[in-house]
Scaffold this motif. Structure first.
Motif, PDB file in Angstrom:
ATOM      1  N   GLU A 140      68.845  22.961  64.176  1.00 34.48           N
ATOM      2  CA  GLU A 140      70.233  23.038  64.631  1.00 34.48           C
ATOM      3  C   GLU A 140      71.006  24.102  63.865  1.00 34.48           C
ATOM      4  OE1 GLU A 140      72.011  19.157  64.486  1.00 34.48           O
ATOM      5  OE2 GLU A 140      70.237  18.243  65.367  1.00 34.48           O
ATOM      6  N   VAL A 156      72.603  27.591  65.500  1.00 33.67           N
ATOM      7  CA  VAL A 156      74.027  27.926  65.406  1.00 33.67           C
ATOM      8  C   VAL A 156      74.212  29.244  64.655  1.00 33.67           C
ATOM      9  CG1 VAL A 156      76.238  27.205  64.438  1.00 33.67           C
ATOM     10  CG2 VAL A 156      74.813  25.552  65.643  1.00 33.67           C
ATOM     11  N   ASN A 193      73.331  32.176  66.929  1.00 33.26           N
ATOM     12  CA  ASN A 193      74.397  32.395  67.908  1.00 33.26           C
ATOM     13  C   ASN A 193      75.615  33.049  67.275  1.00 33.26           C
ATOM     14  OD1 ASN A 193      73.677  31.541  70.610  1.00 33.26           O
ATOM     15  ND2 ASN A 193      73.380  29.515  69.731  1.00 33.26           N
ATOM     16  N   GLU A 194      75.990  32.598  66.088  1.00 28.73           N
ATOM     17  CA  GLU A 194      77.151  33.174  65.401  1.00 28.73           C
ATOM     18  C   GLU A 194      76.927  34.651  65.085  1.00 28.73           C
ATOM     19  OE1 GLU A 194      77.573  30.529  62.075  1.00 28.73           O
ATOM     20  OE2 GLU A 194      78.970  29.224  63.142  1.00 28.73           O
ATOM     21  N   ASN A 227      72.972  15.819  67.322  1.00 27.88           N
ATOM     22  CA  ASN A 227      73.405  17.171  66.992  1.00 27.88           C
ATOM     23  C   ASN A 227      74.681  17.125  66.167  1.00 27.88           C
ATOM     24  OD1 ASN A 227      74.552  19.773  67.124  1.00 27.88           O
ATOM     25  ND2 ASN A 227      73.204  20.230  68.816  1.00 27.88           N
ATOM     26  N   TYR A 270      76.636  19.414  65.357  1.00 27.92           N
ATOM     27  CA  TYR A 270      77.671  20.340  65.793  1.00 27.92           C
ATOM     28  C   TYR A 270      78.339  19.877  67.076  1.00 27.92           C
ATOM     29  CZ  TYR A 270      75.707  23.213  62.221  1.00 27.92           C
ATOM     30  OH  TYR A 270      75.273  23.663  61.015  1.00 27.92           O
TER      31      TYR A 270
END
Length: 174
Positions: free
Chosen positions: A45, A49, A52-53, A89, A91
């Motif tokens: 996870e 993230v 993607n960031e 998850n 997030y």
């Protein structure tokens, strides 16, 4: 700027995204990036993230350097999965779980009991209340065909959902 020139102008964008992510799609002035992961471990996870960031930061930098703007109001981050997967998850915004609930079962057997429907709360204000996430999300979910709502495999769910929206957009539904 016409579609051909625009496509040439933003073609570098796809090279930037492909450095981070395996899948990118572009439709006219709309770009979608995809990254699937299994929510079985915290490292998966966090890594997803983080990727993607970094990708979004590089895309934003490219846009700024080429005198383009990202419309933050139209920028979305969507995590799709079963309720059990989403609960795992970290997030996943916890408040969303409080906004959505399954339609309560009736005291007697109905065909709709096994249709994976969400409860749609009543709204007080028809102009703004029906746009609230707590109302709009269940309405949208419940309007999807049963085969989409009950799909347990993410790849099949995405394929069916894309096909449904394509047919709906071009009035091809039976």
């Amino acid at each position: 700027m016409g579609p051909v020139l625009f496509t040439l102008y933003v073609s570098c964008l796809f090279n930037i995204i492909s450095q981070h992510l395996p899948s990118v799609r572009g439709y006219a002035d709309h770009t979608q990036i995809y990254l699937s992961f299994r929510p079985c471990s915290i490292h998966s996870e966090i890594n997803t993230v983080s990727i993607n960031e970094k990708c979004i930061a590089d895309v934003r930098s490219w846009f700024t350097g080429n005198r383009l703007m990202i419309n933050d109001a139209k920028t979305d981050f969507l995590i799709i999965g079963t309720l059990q997967q989403l609960e795992k998850n970290i997030y996943f915004p916890f408040y969303i779980k409080d906004l959505l609930s399954l339609k309560p079962a009736a005291n007697y057997a109905l065909r709709s009991s096994a249709q994976s429907l969400l409860f749609v709360p009543k709204v007080n204000c028809s102009t703004l209340g029906d746009r609230a996430f707590a109302h709009a999300a269940p309405v949208l979910w419940n309007s999807q065909p049963l085969t989409i709502r009950t799909s347990s495999i993410l790849a099949i769910f995405k394929k069916q959902l894309k096909t449904f929206f394509f047919k709906k957009a071009f009035n091809l539904l039976e």
